[in-house]
Design an enzyme around this catalytic site. Structure first.
Site, PDB file in Angstrom:
ATOM      1  N   GLU A  34      -7.639 -36.806  36.062  1.00 13.67           N
ATOM      2  CA  GLU A  34      -8.383 -37.260  37.247  1.00 13.67           C
ATOM      3  C   GLU A  34      -8.272 -38.780  37.349  1.00 13.67           C
ATOM      4  OE1 GLU A  34      -9.958 -36.171  40.018  1.00 13.67           O
ATOM      5  OE2 GLU A  34     -10.350 -38.289  40.368  1.00 13.67           O
ATOM      6  N   GLN A  35      -7.864 -39.237  38.538  1.00 16.21           N
ATOM      7  CA  GLN A  35      -7.608 -40.670  38.693  1.00 16.21           C
ATOM      8  C   GLN A  35      -8.879 -41.485  38.956  1.00 16.21           C
ATOM      9  OE1 GLN A  35      -5.033 -40.859  42.098  1.00 16.21           O
ATOM     10  NE2 GLN A  35      -6.644 -40.351  43.546  1.00 16.21           N
ATOM     11  N   GLY A  39     -15.296 -34.224  39.605  1.00 12.63           N
ATOM     12  CA  GLY A  39     -16.083 -33.580  40.667  1.00 12.63           C
ATOM     13  C   GLY A  39     -15.444 -33.735  42.028  1.00 12.63           C
ATOM     14  N   GLY A  40     -14.463 -34.639  42.132  1.00  5.99           N
ATOM     15  CA  GLY A  40     -13.685 -34.744  43.359  1.00  5.99           C
ATOM     16  C   GLY A  40     -14.494 -35.180  44.565  1.00  5.99           C
ATOM     17  N   THR A  41     -13.956 -34.853  45.733  1.00  2.00           N
ATOM     18  CA  THR A  41     -14.537 -35.309  46.998  1.00  2.00           C
ATOM     19  C   THR A  41     -15.944 -34.757  47.198  1.00  2.00           C
ATOM     20  OG1 THR A  41     -12.315 -35.269  47.928  1.00  2.00           O
ATOM     21  CG2 THR A  41     -14.137 -35.367  49.484  1.00  2.00           C
ATOM     22  N   CYS A  42     -16.116 -33.470  46.960  1.00  2.92           N
ATOM     23  CA  CYS A  42     -17.381 -32.816  47.333  1.00  2.92           C
ATOM     24  C   CYS A  42     -18.567 -33.525  46.701  1.00  2.92           C
ATOM     25  CB  CYS A  42     -17.342 -31.348  46.927  1.00  2.92           C
ATOM     26  SG  CYS A  42     -18.858 -30.485  47.353  1.00  2.92           S
ATOM     27  N   HIS A 445     -41.666 -10.368  59.644  1.00  2.00           N
ATOM     28  CA  HIS A 445     -42.085 -11.176  60.795  1.00  2.00           C
ATOM     29  C   HIS A 445     -43.055 -12.248  60.313  1.00  2.00           C
ATOM     30  CE1 HIS A 445     -43.276 -12.264  64.833  1.00  2.00           C
ATOM     31  NE2 HIS A 445     -44.532 -12.225  64.413  1.00  2.00           N
TER      32      HIS A 445
HETATM   33  C1  LIG Z   1     -17.690 -36.574  54.311  1.00  3.93           C
HETATM   34  C2  LIG Z   1     -17.325 -35.182  53.845  1.00  3.93           C
HETATM   35  C3  LIG Z   1     -18.271 -34.176  53.917  1.00  3.93           C
HETATM   36  C4  LIG Z   1     -17.945 -32.890  53.474  1.00  3.93           C
HETATM   37  N1  LIG Z   1     -18.893 -31.905  53.564  1.00  3.93           N
HETATM   38  C5  LIG Z   1     -18.601 -30.652  53.159  1.00  3.93           C
HETATM   39  C6  LIG Z   1     -19.574 -29.623  53.212  1.00  3.93           C
HETATM   40  O1  LIG Z   1     -20.706 -29.826  53.634  1.00  3.93           O
HETATM   41  N2  LIG Z   1     -19.226 -28.384  52.769  1.00  3.93           N
HETATM   42  C7  LIG Z   1     -17.973 -28.117  52.299  1.00  3.93           C
HETATM   43  O2  LIG Z   1     -17.715 -26.975  51.919  1.00  3.93           O
HETATM   44  N3  LIG Z   1     -17.021 -29.069  52.250  1.00  3.93           N
HETATM   45  C8  LIG Z   1     -17.304 -30.334  52.662  1.00  3.93           C
HETATM   46  N4  LIG Z   1     -16.345 -31.308  52.579  1.00  3.93           N
HETATM   47  C9  LIG Z   1     -14.997 -30.939  52.113  1.00  3.93           C
HETATM   48  C10 LIG Z   1     -14.993 -30.817  50.588  1.00  3.93           C
HETATM   49  O3  LIG Z   1     -15.411 -32.022  50.006  1.00  3.93           O
HETATM   50  C11 LIG Z   1     -13.592 -30.436  50.074  1.00  3.93           C
HETATM   51  O4  LIG Z   1     -13.112 -29.343  50.795  1.00  3.93           O
HETATM   52  C12 LIG Z   1     -13.738 -30.066  48.598  1.00  3.93           C
HETATM   53  O5  LIG Z   1     -14.052 -31.206  47.838  1.00  3.93           O
HETATM   54  C13 LIG Z   1     -12.523 -29.364  48.017  1.00  3.93           C
HETATM   55  O6  LIG Z   1     -11.562 -30.263  47.666  1.00  3.93           O
HETATM   56  P1  LIG Z   1     -10.461 -30.003  46.560  1.00  3.93           P
HETATM   57  O7  LIG Z   1     -10.988 -29.070  45.528  1.00  3.93           O
HETATM   58  O8  LIG Z   1      -9.242 -29.619  47.257  1.00  3.93           O
HETATM   59  O9  LIG Z   1     -10.243 -31.438  45.929  1.00  3.93           O
HETATM   60  P2  LIG Z   1     -11.109 -32.754  45.986  1.00  3.93           P
HETATM   61  O10 LIG Z   1     -12.564 -32.433  45.859  1.00  3.93           O
HETATM   62  O11 LIG Z   1     -10.690 -33.560  47.159  1.00  3.93           O
HETATM   63  O12 LIG Z   1     -10.684 -33.481  44.650  1.00  3.93           O
HETATM   64  C14 LIG Z   1      -9.383 -33.921  44.422  1.00  3.93           C
HETATM   65  C15 LIG Z   1      -9.386 -34.859  43.233  1.00  3.93           C
HETATM   66  O13 LIG Z   1      -8.055 -35.133  42.856  1.00  3.93           O
HETATM   67  C16 LIG Z   1      -7.944 -36.484  42.479  1.00  3.93           C
HETATM   68  N5  LIG Z   1      -6.542 -36.889  42.603  1.00  3.93           N
HETATM   69  C17 LIG Z   1      -5.792 -36.993  43.718  1.00  3.93           C
HETATM   70  N6  LIG Z   1      -4.535 -37.355  43.433  1.00  3.93           N
HETATM   71  C18 LIG Z   1      -4.479 -37.471  42.087  1.00  3.93           C
HETATM   72  C19 LIG Z   1      -3.440 -37.816  41.173  1.00  3.93           C
HETATM   73  N7  LIG Z   1      -2.215 -38.107  41.588  1.00  3.93           N
HETATM   74  N8  LIG Z   1      -3.741 -37.850  39.854  1.00  3.93           N
HETATM   75  C20 LIG Z   1      -4.994 -37.563  39.406  1.00  3.93           C
HETATM   76  N9  LIG Z   1      -6.002 -37.242  40.219  1.00  3.93           N
HETATM   77  C21 LIG Z   1      -5.746 -37.177  41.543  1.00  3.93           C
HETATM   78  C22 LIG Z   1      -8.890 -37.205  43.425  1.00  3.93           C
HETATM   79  O14 LIG Z   1      -9.303 -38.450  42.891  1.00  3.93           O
HETATM   80  C23 LIG Z   1     -10.033 -36.199  43.541  1.00  3.93           C
HETATM   81  O15 LIG Z   1     -11.046 -36.467  42.594  1.00  3.93           O
HETATM   82  C24 LIG Z   1     -16.645 -32.618  52.975  1.00  3.93           C
HETATM   83  C25 LIG Z   1     -15.699 -33.650  52.891  1.00  3.93           C
HETATM   84  C26 LIG Z   1     -16.028 -34.909  53.317  1.00  3.93           C
HETATM   85  C27 LIG Z   1     -15.002 -36.000  53.220  1.00  3.93           C
END
Ligand SMILES: Cc1cc2nc3c(=O)[nH]c(=O)nc-3n(C[C@H](O)[C@H](O)[C@H](O)COP(=O)(O)OP(=O)(O)OC[C@H]3O[C@@H](n4cnc5c(N)ncnc54)[C@H](O)[C@@H]3O)c2cc1C
Length: 461
Positions: A34-35, A39-42, A445
């Site tokens: 993980e860079q 926990g990523g984006t969520c 209800h």
């Molecule tokens: C503002 C916002 C609100 C959201 N609200 C919701 C919601 O209410 N409900 C919902 O279901 N979804 C929501 N989402 C979408 C949700 O966050 C994503 O669908 C979810 O995180 C799934 O992403 P993922 O598992 O594909 O990877 P991500 O969660 O995006 O994680 C990817 C990870 O990979 C890492 N990475 C990338 N490239 C590299 C590399 N080359 N080397 C090492 N690490 C790397 C990144 O740093 C990141 O930590 C929202 C998104 C945003 C932006």
């Protein structure tokens, strides 16, 4: 010397952590790279922080409406640093939990950026400056997506915010301009309006939330306008410049060009996959023209042993989809004879505006495009006793039913707790129940769920 693993996972998105610990639990040696943060984006920039802040916006909204309920309050004011701190604390605690589970699961967590060097090998540039070479029997890509940058002359010279940086503001913007009328633009737009900003949403398409039925999008537009947001449809930014501390935006719409001036600009015009960071060419992994990794319905890429999960493979970009991708891969790899696939997966999601839009399955537009024989049941939320008692009766309920079998194909609940209400429809769909079961069911209800009796008693179109 390369270090060998049974599995290497690139990116710690919503599938990665649970997959890593499931594999170590089965005796595999696993590295997770993980860079930025676990926990990523969520957890860090998406669902968790936004919904935490939206909760603050809702309290401000209800506090302003207190008199409607016979409750007297004093002046309402906003403490943006407290809202931000509450958001940071909840994010930190969720991230800490994810990190702990990964470490306790005996996963080698490597902080760094990964890229392919071959079909079964990756290089990691660690955040501490080393380079490590890894090889693996299986490689899983869960590297997600990031905000895209809209193009217009001058935009590149401005300090604009994206969905991540806007949540670090310690002031309430005077006038927030938002490029993009998708769910991210709407959630932030309503949030900042409730916190006191003037908000203008500039949307290129004919309607907000382009994937939704036009009647749903229109209802949402009405609700947001009632809340005081300005919404410009079929309008694009054609030029941008800074204006002594603010932002000047020239936009072109049906009425010609106009000048907008705001204090802050939020770019909310979609997301692009992180596939360009992975040197996919070294492994020969194929993408579509937008950079999304191509997979089959078992999430296998064209390269044997390499899988892609979550947003980076395109399609619906939601946490629960990424998590379900994990379940599919886990079962197929660890359970003898399992052949799970993404085919026929029912898609639920919620747009966390207020009232929420809970959506599941086919929209009316999608069902008609498939030439299905359908019956559409529709009812305003103002028919729902519970919503009236709460004085939160904005929105409508809608369900799409197969005219022959009576099975529910999809629905949209734009109403208070629309996401929870939608799950009632989803349960009926999962159980393949005909709509008549919800029409005749005894619900307590006065709950919101009893509204399904009434919805399915309407005359369908
Ligand atoms: C503002 C916002 C609100 C959201 N609200 C919701 C919601 O209410 N409900 C919902 O279901 N979804 C929501 N989402 C979408 C949700 O966050 C994503 O669908 C979810 O995180 C799934 O992403 P993922 O598992 O594909 O990877 P991500 O969660 O995006 O994680 C990817 C990870 O990979 C890492 N990475 C990338 N490239 C590299 C590399 N080359 N080397 C090492 N690490 C790397 C990144 O740093 C990141 O930590 C929202 C998104 C945003 C932006």
């Amino acid at each position: 010397m390369a270090e060998h693993y049974d599995a290497v996972i690139l990116g710690s998105g919503q599938a990665a952590g649970p997959l890593a610990t499931a594999l170590t639990g089965a005796g595999w040696k696993v590295a997770l790279i993980e860079q930025e943060h676990v926990g990523g984006t969520c957890i860090n920039e998406g669902c968790t922080p936004t919904k935490t802040m939206v909760a603050s916006g809702r309290v401000a909204y209800l506090a302003r409406r207190a008199a409607d309920y016979g409750v007297r309050t004093g002046d309402i004011s906003i403490d943006m640093t407290k809202i931000r701190q509450r958001k940071r604390d909840i994010v930190d605690s969720f991230r800490g939990g994810s990190e702990r589970r990964i470490k306790e699961g005996q996963v080698d967590l490597i902080n760094g950026r990964a890229s392919f060097t071959g079909p079964d090998s990756v290089e990691v540039r660690t955040n501490s400056g080393e380079t490590r070479q890894l090889t693996a029997r299986k490689i899983f890509i869960n590297a997600g997506a990031r905000p895209s940058t809209p193009q217009a002359p001058g935009l590149e010279n401005l300090t604009a915010f994206n969905s991540t940086s806007i949540m670090e503001l310690d002031v309430v913007p005077g006038h927030l301009l938002i490029l993009g009328g998708g769910y991210i633009g709407l959630e932030f737009g309503q949030l900042f309006r409730r916190l006191g900003s003037r908000v203008t949403i500039v949307q290129r398409g004919k309607q907000l939330l382009p994937k939704e039925d036009p009647d749903i999008a229109e209802e949402i537009t009405g609700i947001l306008k009632e809340d005081g947001l300005e919404i410009l449809l079929e309008t694009s930014a054609v030029a941008a410049r800074s204006t002594g501390g603010g932002i000047g935006l020239t936009v072109r719409g049906p009425a010609g060009e106009q000048e907008l001036t705001g204090s802050h600009l939020l770019e909310a015009a979609g997301r692009v996959p992180n596939s360009d960071t992975l040197n996919l060419a070294a492994a020969g992994i194929k993408t579509d023209s937008h950079g999304f990794i191509k997979v089959n319905d078992r999430l296998e890429t064209n390269v044997p042993g390499v899988y892609a999960l979550g947003d980076i493979k395109g399609g619906p970009a939601f946490t629960h989809i990424s998590y379900d991708d994990f379940r599919i891969v886990r079962e197929n790899l660890l359970q003898e004879g399992k052949q799970l696939s993404t085919a026929g997966r029912i898609l639920p999601y919620t747009v966390f505006i207020d009232p929420q839009l809970g959506r599941v399955g086919l929209s009316e537009t999608e069902a008609r495009a498939q030439d299905r024989d359908i019956a559409v049941y529709k009812m305003p939320m103002s028919y729902v006793a519970r919503a009236l008692e709460l004085d939160e009766s904005r929105g409508l309920m809608k369900a799409v039913v197969d005219a022959g079998s009576g099975q529910i194909l999809g629905g949209a609940i734009l109403g208070i707790e629309g996401g929870e209400m939608m799950a009632v429809l989803q349960m009926a769909m999962l159980g393949k129940l005909p709509y008549t079961v919800l029409k005749e069911a005894v619900f307590a209800h006065p709950t919101l769920a009893e509204a399904f009796n009434n919805l399915f008693s309407q005359t369908p179109s």
